[in-house]
Design an enzyme around this catalytic site. Structure first.
Site, PDB file in Angstrom:
ATOM      1  N   SER A 152       0.998  -1.233   0.169  1.00  0.00           N
ATOM      2  CA  SER A 152       0.043   0.075   0.055  1.00  0.00           C
ATOM      3  C   SER A 152       0.965   1.376   0.060  1.00  0.00           C
ATOM      4  O   SER A 152       1.839   1.406  -0.799  1.00  0.00           O
ATOM      5  CB  SER A 152      -1.016  -0.175   1.175  1.00  0.00           C
ATOM      6  N   ARG A 222     -11.878   5.950  10.162  1.00  0.00           N
ATOM      7  CA  ARG A 222     -11.457   4.591  10.284  1.00  0.00           C
ATOM      8  C   ARG A 222     -12.472   3.664   9.737  1.00  0.00           C
ATOM      9  O   ARG A 222     -12.227   2.703   9.086  1.00  0.00           O
ATOM     10  CB  ARG A 222     -11.200   4.161  11.619  1.00  0.00           C
ATOM     11  N   ASP A 317      -8.735  -6.538  -4.708  1.00  0.00           N
ATOM     12  CA  ASP A 317      -8.290  -5.324  -4.071  1.00  0.00           C
ATOM     13  C   ASP A 317      -8.710  -4.241  -5.055  1.00  0.00           C
ATOM     14  O   ASP A 317      -8.176  -3.875  -6.078  1.00  0.00           O
ATOM     15  CB  ASP A 317      -6.700  -5.079  -4.183  1.00  0.00           C
ATOM     16  N   HIS A 350      -7.842  -5.130  -0.343  1.00  0.00           N
ATOM     17  CA  HIS A 350      -6.940  -4.462   0.216  1.00  0.00           C
ATOM     18  C   HIS A 350      -6.030  -5.118   1.367  1.00  0.00           C
ATOM     19  O   HIS A 350      -4.913  -5.325   1.228  1.00  0.00           O
ATOM     20  CB  HIS A 350      -6.991  -2.930   0.379  1.00  0.00           C
ATOM     21  N   ASP A 351      -6.869  -5.716   2.035  1.00  0.00           N
ATOM     22  CA  ASP A 351      -6.143  -6.252   3.395  1.00  0.00           C
ATOM     23  C   ASP A 351      -5.197  -7.430   3.284  1.00  0.00           C
ATOM     24  O   ASP A 351      -4.641  -8.060   4.080  1.00  0.00           O
ATOM     25  CB  ASP A 351      -6.986  -6.517   4.694  1.00  0.00           C
TER      26      ASP A 351
END
Length: 377
Positions: A152, A222, A317, A350-351
């Site tokens: 990232s 968040r 992602d 994405h994680d």
């Protein structure tokens, strides 16, 4: 803990040589907090720098003697026998300038005023981080990294290293990253920042003196960010449309399990992360664009690179899509660089770059084992 680097401790490096930021701001002195794992070999050729993402820090692997539950954020990747094998590599994790985990940042005291920098801490760019990391490498006597690794925002730093200091990095592992953010990504970041900036407890960035924390803004930022890090399939598999009580309540309280999860993640994050740091990190993401100085031509931007590359993307992602990784690969191939590319099937969005995924880890291990042969042959 299996194959863990075990108990680790943070170290501090102090710098009194002024650092001039891209913005023109001059930081007269500063500190970087970092951790190391493994042993630096005699000729210092086995060093690997791990660059962290938006909410990351220097604590990449292992655990602390007084808190064994505080495990490094990439512990599944780093340790004896793991892809980033500490029996082979000397690995460095550093908390970036502007961070809130010990390195000089907005909550640090400004020597000129004796008060926290707050809103006066400058906007930081990926270029600024690379310069500060290079100074840390100098202090450790490392003239060239065997590899620089990052996912990232960390991947952006790894790429910038190969452009700013092409002679100081032999390999770049750029994971779940992009050569610049899309307009949609910038928009997400702006909404997240707006949540913080409009929190009444933000006080224009000088909330430290008020002895408050803009928790609501951080929480919302968040929650929004977390949605973008996950895939629709991952959320469906984990939560679906499950109700906490099993029936509709017909009000605006938390009803769905996904709502409960997001609020929990938001509250947890707001309890330890600094609001000003969040603003700085998202701006660094927005500003990263190596092609900007080359008439938006990414091929020309990567002409300076000399490192070999491994680029990894993940199918689900959508925040840093495989298409963006392929743009990096294309620019490197145009410049006749050695580049390997892997697009990993994963349901975690994405994680995925943080997960212990078998195929992903095998790709990392194979590439890193080849690097290790360069200094063990």
């Amino acid at each position: 803990m299996d194959n863990s680097v075990g108990i680790v401790s943070a170290q501090r490096a102090q710098f009194d040589l002024p650092l001039t930021f891209d913005s023109g701001f001059v930081l007269p002195l500063y500190e970087l907090v970092y951790e190391t794992y493994g042993t630096l070999n005699t000729d210092k050729s086995n060093a690997v720098l791990v660059c962290h993402a938006l909410s990351g820090h220097h604590h990449v692997a292992g655990y602390y003697a007084d808190d064994k539950n505080n495990v490094g954020w990439w512990d599944n990747m780093i340790g004896p026998g793991k892809p980033l094998d500490t029996n082979k590599f000397f690995i460095i994790g550093v908390n970036n300038l502007g961070g809130c985990h010990g390195s000089t940042g907005p909550s640090s005291l400004d020597p000129a005023t004796g008060k926290p920098y707050g809103a006066n801490f400058p906007v930081v760019t990926v270029n600024d981080w690379v310069e500060s990391q290079a100074r840390l490498a100098d202090k450790l006597g490392i003239k060239q990294f065997a590899a620089i690794v990052g996912g990232s925002l960390g991947g952006m730093q790894a790429m910038q290293w190969s452009l700013t200091y092409p002679e100081r990095v032999r390999h770049v592992l750029a994971i779940a990253t992009a050569p610049r953010l899309t307009a949609e990504n910038i928009a997400f970041n702006d909404v997240a920042r707006s949540a913080i900036l409009t929190d009444p407890d933000f006080y224009g960035g000088n909330f430290y003196e008020q002895n408050v924390v803009p928790r609501r803004g951080l929480r919302l930022a968040r929650m929004l960010g977390h949605i973008t890090y996950l895939s629709d399939d991952a959320m469906a598999d984990k939560f679906g449309r499950s109700l906490r009580s099993g029936k509709l309540a017909y009000n605006y309280d938390v009803e769905f399990e996904i709502e409960s999860y997001l609020r929990y993640q938001g509250d947890k994050f707001a309890a330890y992360f600094d609001a000003n740091t969040y603003l700085l990190m998202t701006k660094a993401l927005d500003y990263f664009d190596p092609a900007r100085d080359f008439d938006d031509n990414l091929d020309r931007a990567f002409a300076a690179a000399r490192a070999n590359y491994l680029v990894i993307s993940f199918t689900t992602d959508w925040r840093f899509s495989p298409e963006r990784s392929r743009d990096i690969v294309s620019a490197l191939l145009h410049n006749r660089r050695n580049v390997s590319y892997a697009e990993i099937s994963s349901a975690h969005g994405h994680d995925s770059f943080l997960m212990q995924h078998e195929h992903y880890h095998k790709v990392m291990r194979a590439y890193l084992d080849n690097i290790a042969r360069e200094f063990t042959a």
